[in-house]
Design an enzyme around this catalytic site. Structure first.
Site: not given
Length: 510
Positions: A169-170, A404-405
């Site tokens: 839960g939380g 781009g890598a």
């Protein structure tokens, strides 16, 4: 006077017993240690200073006023790990299942506030059934108070969560906001909604272990950074892990004596990269061979295995490592590996931990699943993290660095300080075969011509010297000298200082 002292000692003994001998025995039957036993193993012997031992809950509903155990289900205080200060809280499952009440939360908040004020990390040992139902919204408010402190402490002091039982839960959101989460196999789990709720809502039948166990969160969700076989191993490894971390954002990386010469060379590295450019090799071997005493603490080892992240030491000082792993997906960047590395880079930057990047990347992983999943934005997270980092950054390209890598993996263009390449490095827009087929599309019908064109392209671009000629690579180094060159590079960067324009905070592409 003697009577008063005896009464104090009796009250202390009652508090130490938590939920009582029967519940302690049940905890042991599950293969789990108690909250206090865990702290004894985590902290240096005799160093623990406990706070709020006698705090009790204030609930008067559901008959709770008749059961008010001292400590209210959590042990809090501070101690040392190998002589370095740390604040801790350890939830006690023997008291109301470790459930969080208003006062339970206040105890945690107190030590978190002290940690920020005094510049020391926080380690939370989580073993809780969640919110205490009898207290209703007061318990929920307690969680929110802890959440706020997690956010305020982020980037100020390291926060580590060790999940040693249920966390549902939380309760999961506090660990989720800490810097690292570790779990214990077969006895801990994390989920927002449990198996019963999942079955009711979605009609899926799943066990707690499958839904939120250590294997799930270390290999599928990436929620957890690692897992251990039992409580004892987990706490021993936390002591080892803690040694790599600064105490706070201003303290600087820890430095310890070392007995491994910075000038050490390793001739085996000259043959690490295979002659066949498509044959994989284990980048972990390079990491171990250049680290002090061949010691490397890997993080998220079972998730996105095409990327390696973790901590080592060079000349006794902590360094964060980000490395492509050619053994998995040829070292391609994908959604998971980009997210994994980006968060690690940001942690290192927040706490002034230098970054060593080891590059062998043929590009981004192609495919509809990657594009639909948002590889553009997720890949940008890693690019953004490297570009915004102001810590010393050293990069070594061992083999492929395509497209781009190449830019993303801490290239000179996005702020790396010193960029090295091995003679085996290939820095180009793409591989020779693909480039040739695009450049000479009209000749695709003639295999001999294409083969010749491919060979010419390889001779011209499949090396580090074009980039070196432009200053994008500072030096082409011999593989066997990598440790010496990297150690000297970081030594030269110890006084690095960067002035940034004012801003409230940046806006990373989340």
């Amino acid at each position: 006077m003697r009577t008063v002292l005896e009464q104090l000692e009796q009250r202390r003994e009652d508090a130490r017993m938590g939920g009582g001998a029967g519940r302690i025995a049940k905890q042991h039957e599950k293969g789990k240690l108690t909250a206090r036993e865990r702290l004894e193993l985590l902290l240096d012997e005799g160093s623990f200073e406990e706070y709020d031992m006698f705090v009790a809950h204030r609930c008067t509903d559901f008959g709770m006023e008749e059961n008010k155990p001292a400590g209210d289900g959590v042990v809090t205080g501070w101690g040392t790990i190998n002589g370095r200060m740390v604040y801790v809280f350890s939830q006690d499952f023997t008291v109301f299942g470790g459930s969080l009440s208003e006062t339970h939360a206040q105890k945690i908040c107190k030590i978190m506030d002290m940690a920020v004020r005094n510049g020391a990390p926080v380690i939370g040992l989580n073993d809780s059934g969640g919110a205490r139902i009898q207290e209703g919204v007061a318990s929920l408010a307690g969680y929110a108070d802890v959440f706020l402190r997690n956010v305020k402490a982020s980037g100020v002091v390291p926060q580590i969560s060790l999940i040693m039982g249920p966390c549902a839960g939380g309760a999961v959101y506090s660990p989720a906001m800490t810097d690292f989460i570790f779990m214990v196999e077969d006895s801990s789990y994390m989920f927002v909604t449990g198996p019963d709720v999942v079955k009711t809502v979605t009609n899926e039948i799943v066990t707690a272990e499958e839904l939120g166990g250590a294997r799930t969160h270390t290999s599928k969700s990436s929620v957890a950074d690692g897992s251990f076989a039992n409580d004892v191993e987990a706490l021993a490894q936390m002591r080892r892990f803690f040694d790599y971390l600064p105490l706070n954002s201003r303290d600087g990386v820890p430095e310890r004596p070392f007995h491994d010469a910075a000038e050490r060379i390793d001739n085996s590295l000259d043959t690490l990269v295979p002659d066949n450019p498509n044959q994989p090799y284990d980048m972990r071997e390079l990491i171990l061979k250049i680290s002090d005493e061949n010691d490397f603490f890997e993080v998220q080892a079972n998730f996105a295995k095409n990327m390696l992240i973790g901590f080592c030491r060079l000349e006794g000082r902590t360094v964060g490592i980000v490395a492509n792993q050619p053994m998995v997906l040829a070292g391609c960047l994908d959604i998971d590996s980009s997210r994994k590395a980006a968060r690690f880079v940001r942690f290192c930057d927040a706490f002034d931990i230098p970054l060593l990047t080891l590059v062998d990347v043929p590009g981004f992983l192609p495919g509809t699943s990657q594009e639909y999943g948002g590889i553009i934005k997720h890949g940008a997270k890693l690019l953004y993290a490297f570009a915004e980092a102001t810590v010393p950054k050293v990069t070594v390209i061992t083999r492929k660095a395509y497209g781009g890598a190449y830019d993303v993996m801490s290239s000179k263009h996005i702020g790396a300080d010193i960029n090295y390449a091995w003679p085996t490095a290939e820095i180009a827009v793409m591989g020779a075969k693909g480039a040739t087929e695009i450049l000479y599309r009209s000749e695709l019908g003639d295999p001999d011509k294409i083969a010749a064109r491919t060979k010419n392209y390889e001779d011209r671009f499949a090396n580090p010297f074009v980039a070196a000629e432009r200053g994008f690579i500072d030096e082409v180094i011999m593989p066997h000298s990598t440790r010496r060159r990297v150690c000297r590079a970081f030594a030269a960067l110890r006084n690095k200082h960067v002035d940034l324009p004012y801003k409230k905070h940046d806006n990373i592409p989340l």
